[in-house]
Design an enzyme around this catalytic site. Structure first.
Site: not given
Length: 173
Positions: A53-55
């Site tokens: 999610l944080k990418g």
């Protein structure tokens, strides 16, 4: 400079909203994506940057996309385990990160991956995408995979490629 060849992107970069809309309206189901580091490779920074999610580089990873069903299998996954997981989860795409390059381990591992999927699943195999800092994007066909990404690839580039390769064009569904 004449010897330098730059691969042009054959598809547009899409926003997360455009990726989700294309998958939802044209594929009409979630796009199933598995990711892993195979063999003895334990360097998950790359695959984590694309999937989590944080990418990476200010972009959210593929877990952020609501129309993608993403599973990160982690590090040191054997090729047979990955084939089994892809089959069990009906994966549309398998993303593999390879950082360990001593004695061309990344190339051997990628060829083993492609051969195992071809043998186990034939034409119904998922899209195979590999990436890492020492890969040459022009090597995809030689390695038996569909796409090779190199250093600096962002989650948005990968998501856009998945839509380009797996989601039917408007009107052809």
């Amino acid at each position: 400079l004449d010897a330098v060849q730059v691969e042009e992107r054959a598809y547009p970069l899409l926003s997360p909203g455009e990726v989700n809309a294309a998958v939802k309206t044209r594929l009409r189901r979630s796009l199933v994506v598995l990711g892993a580091c195979i063999g003895t490779d334990a360097h998950t920074v790359g695959i984590d940057a694309i999937l989590n999610l944080k990418g990476f580089a200010g972009e959210k990873g593929l877990e952020y996309y609501r129309e993608l069903q993403v599973a990160n299998l982690g590090a040191q996954v054997s090729v047979p385990e990955l084939v089994h997981a892809a089959r069990a989860r009906k994966a549309d795409a398998v993303l593999v990160s390879q950082v360990v390059t001593q004695r061309d381990a990344h190339l051997r591992n990628t060829r083993e991956l492609a051969g195992a999927f071809r043998e186990a699943m034939g034409e119904s195999r998922p899209l195979l995408v590999v990436g890492g800092p020492r890969f040459d994007p022009a090597m995809a066909a030689d390695l038996g995979v569909d796409k090779v990404f190199g250093r600096g690839t962002t989650p948005g580039e990968v998501a856009s490629y998945l839509v380009h390769a797996l989601v039917p064009e408007e009107g052809s569904a």
